[in-house]
Design an enzyme around this catalytic site. Structure first.
Site, PDB file in Angstrom:
ATOM      1  N   GLU A  94       0.804  -1.225   0.000  1.00 33.15           N
ATOM      2  CA  GLU A  94       0.000   0.000   0.000  1.00 33.15           C
ATOM      3  C   GLU A  94       0.838   1.277   0.000  1.00 33.15           C
ATOM      4  O   GLU A  94       0.433   2.276  -0.594  1.00 33.15           O
ATOM      5  CB  GLU A  94      -0.933   0.005   1.227  1.00 33.15           C
ATOM      6  CG  GLU A  94      -1.987  -1.084   1.232  1.00 33.15           C
ATOM      7  CD  GLU A  94      -3.049  -0.881   0.165  1.00 33.15           C
ATOM      8  OE1 GLU A  94      -3.166   0.244  -0.365  1.00 33.15           O
ATOM      9  OE2 GLU A  94      -3.762  -1.857  -0.161  1.00 33.15           O
ATOM     10  N   SER A 365     -48.254 -11.820  49.765  1.00 30.85           N
ATOM     11  CA  SER A 365     -47.686 -12.102  51.085  1.00 30.85           C
ATOM     12  C   SER A 365     -46.166 -12.049  51.135  1.00 30.85           C
ATOM     13  O   SER A 365     -45.590 -12.173  52.220  1.00 30.85           O
ATOM     14  CB  SER A 365     -48.172 -13.474  51.565  1.00 30.85           C
ATOM     15  OG  SER A 365     -49.564 -13.446  51.822  1.00 30.85           O
TER      16      SER A 365
END
Length: 686
Positions: A94, A365
């Site tokens: 590159e 409860s």
């Protein structure tokens, strides 16, 4: 003729001088413009290097349970975590002069221009790694002059403010390798199923060739093209002295194995829990949605994948498929508050509504342990007795009469102890206690236990008529399991940003808010729902699951017309289960009412399987004595039922049970007759 020639020379000289002056001015302006650009770039400072990155969610054992992205798989890794072969291969193909230029390779640009002119088309690129990185970060890929100028400007800013290695690291983490993989790590995992740092030379050369054009050079699209590109890159690496020819030949002949599968494809583990984690990131850590989804965060959660799997499997096999009953389940470590399992519904795809943390339902409860803890603080004991019978409560402040009922309208029609009232879930005892303490007492106690929903100041509050959340009830019970020390439900242990910096870490310690001796007495009372010795006018409420238990638990069940609950704990794990219909439809089937208890006990047993059974350790200031559970008095040898019960030291009963003395008088025990001594022993004694 000579005069005309001189005039021409004079005119030409004027033009040349004018051209020279204009050129100087142009050069000066160009220099000034260039300097201005450089100064402006310096003033702007370093451009941000933020790019979309996958956020990863980890379980408590370090395994990935989820991933957040926008279709771009990207995992940022540092340069030294990328194979040197891939670094060299990328630079070679590159940008050979990457470390020597300042962002632009002018010789290469000139060569590309000449090649394009000869071909009368765009045939050769000249972008450096820095330019490509600038384009990947900040710009679209359209081919316009504006984009090229901006690309040059951002390249200058990158080169002025970042080192070459920082630019190279960024480039390798942002470049697109095809198939949804952005960056070397994601690409390495997709192509070869390994970390970028473990790539061989052959694999690196193959991977470095893909960004040129993934549709052309990906081995999954064309292995022939990919091999050709790999060969070119290896020759380039030889030419740049990165490797020798022998190494290139070996790499070219290396047998490569392609995977073609992204990392972390299974991201649906504990989806309701993951939503809860995102909510905490947003509301408590103040992170915006984009950072959460694409910020490359590493979120280390508290979830236990084994317990989560057990929870989901237990729910799946316990509730009939055709049933519309829904569920909310939360399991926590009471010592730390770490949420270990969470189920917010039966099917996340059909309904992402999280019933474990979002739904507000009547606890029934299950609120009674909080009420009875408040009673212990006011001097009640497990042996405190009150009468259980059908009762209508009338008030002086013009409130309507209140007539609570026990389950199936069963009553003791006599005195029962608080320990037995809790085990049998006697509603009359609870309402009497609530009114005796003052209706605001339970409201304040609920706040102390971490309940944030609004509590109605009414007599029925003792029976759980004000809505609560599952996760808060699990947390409330964890305080009792933790000896009175309060923790908060924790779903995140640590968060790191994309650079590995810790931006959040949980370090809060448990805070004592209850008296430890009272918390222990309350926990021991809560073991009573599984103890048949407390059976009375009805069976203890946990009788249906006793045979499934292999260790000691404390807990409480609760039911309303529309809700079914079971919450309980061992010393190391607390879990809360709610079942019911989303729209508040009455639960009429006895099978539907039993889901919560069955799911709870099977989850607890499987989650703790293989672990030593731990008992509840009594703190200082408590004493255990045997009592007659029917009247709360000290048991004698004549009492047919004796239960070992804990009290705060000094509050234990001192009166012995006399209910069985008559039985003793009617059937006195036969005394053993002593054998008579022989006459010679009597003589000896004399």
């Amino acid at each position: 003729m000579e005069i005309m020639t001189n005039q021409r020379f004079r005119k030409a000289g004027k033009y040349l001088r004018a051209l020279f002056i204009i050129s100087l001015i142009g050069l000066a302006l160009s220099i000034l413009a260039g300097a201005g650009v450089l100064i402006y770039a310096k003033i702007l400072g370093p451009p941000p290097l933020a790019v979309p990155q996958s956020t990863l969610f980890y379980a408590d054992d370090g395994t990935v349970i989820g991933e957040s992205d926008n279709g771009q798989k990207r995992y940022w890794v540092e340069l030294d975590q990328i194979s040197p072969h891939l670094v060299d291969a990328t630079i070679s193909i590159e940008d050979r002069k990457f470390y020597s230029h300042h962002g632009f390779d002018y010789k290469r640009i000139a060569g590309a221009v000449i090649a394009d002119i000869k071909a009368m088309a765009k045939v050769q690129g000249a972008s450096t790694i820095s330019q490509q990185y600038a384009r990947n970060l900040f710009l679209a890929h359209e081919k316009t002059w504006k984009r090229k100028l901006l690309e040059a400007f951002y390249t200058i800013r990158l080169e002025m403010n970042y080192t070459k290695n920082e630019i190279l690291e960024g480039y390798l983490n942002t470049i697109y390798y095809g198939h949804g993989a952005y960056g070397a790590e994601a690409a390495s995992q997709y192509f070869f199923g390994k970390k970028a740092g473990d790539l061989t030379l052959g694999e690196a050369a193959m991977l470095a060739g893909v960004p040129k054009g993934a549709s052309i050079y990906s081995p999954f699209n064309s292995l022939e093209n990919a091999k050709g590109r790999q060969k070119l890159i290896l020759r380039t690496m030889v030419a740049t002295d990165k490797i020798n020819k022998q190494e290139a030949d070996q790499a070219l002949n290396e047998q490569l194995t392609f995977v073609g599968k992204h990392l972390h494809t299974k991201t649906k583990i504990a989806p309701y829990f993951q939503d809860a984690v995102r909510h905490v990131l947003k509301t408590e850590l103040n992170l915006d949605d984009r950072i959460i989804e694409l910020g490359g965060l590493k979120v280390y959660t508290t979830i236990d994948t084994k317990q989560q799997e057990i929870a989901e499997q237990t729910v799946g096999r316990s509730i009939a498929k055709e049933s519309e009953i829904q569920i909310g389940l939360v399991a926590m470590d009471p010592k730390t508050g770490y949420v270990k399992a969470m189920v917010g519904g039966r099917n996340y795809e059909e309904s992402p509504f999280n019933r474990a943390v979002q739904a507000v339902r009547q606890p029934g409860s299950t609120i009674k342990p909080l009420l009875y803890y408040a009673a212990l603080e006011k001097g009640f004991t497990p042996s405190t007795v009150m009468r259980s019978e059908q009762t209508t409560f009338r008030f002086d402040d013009e409130r309507p009469d209140y007539s609570p009922k026990n389950f199936n309208s069963q009553y003791a029609n006599g005195d029962i102890t608080m320990a037995q009232a809790l085990a049998l879930s006697d509603n009359i005892f609870a309402v009497k206690t609530h009114l005796f303490l003052g209706e605001n007492t339970l409201i304040e106690t609920a706040k102390k236990f971490g309940l944030t929903t609004k509590m109605a100041n009414v007599p029925s509050l003792a029976l759980g008529t004000s809505g609560v959340r599952v996760i808060e009830m699990a947390n409330a019970y964890s305080i009792l399991a933790n000896g009175g020390k309060k923790v908060s439900p924790i779903v995140i242990k640590r968060v790191e940003n994309h650079q590995g910096d810790i931006i959040y870490e949980h370090n809060k310690e448990a805070v004592p808010i209850l008296q430890p001796e009272l918390a222990y007495v309350m926990s021991q009372m809560m073991t009573g729902i599984f103890d048949p010795k407390l059976n009375g006018y009805t069976s203890v409420t946990g009788s249906t699951v006793i045979n499934d238990m292999t260790r000691a638990y404390a807990g409480k069940s609760g039911t309303t017309d529309t809700d079914s609950w079971m919450i309980g704990f061992s010393p190391e794990l607390v879990s809360a289960v709610w079942t019911g219909y989303d729209k508040g439809k009455n639960i009429t089937s006895s099978a539907d009412k039993s889901y919560a208890k069955k799911i709870w006990v099977h989850f607890m047993e499987d989650a703790l399987k293989g672990k030593p059974a731990k008992g509840f350790k009594a703190p200082k200031g408590t004493v255990g004595v045997y009592i007659n559970p029917l009247n709360g008095k000290l048991a004698t040898a004549n009492c047919p039922i004796q239960r070992f019960t804990y009290f705060v030291t000094g509050t234990e009963p001192t009166e012995y049970c006399t209910d069985h003395l008559l039985y003793q008088e009617e059937k006195p025990e036969k005394k053993e007759k002593k054998p008579k001594k022989p006459w010679y022993k009597k003589l000896f004694n004399w």
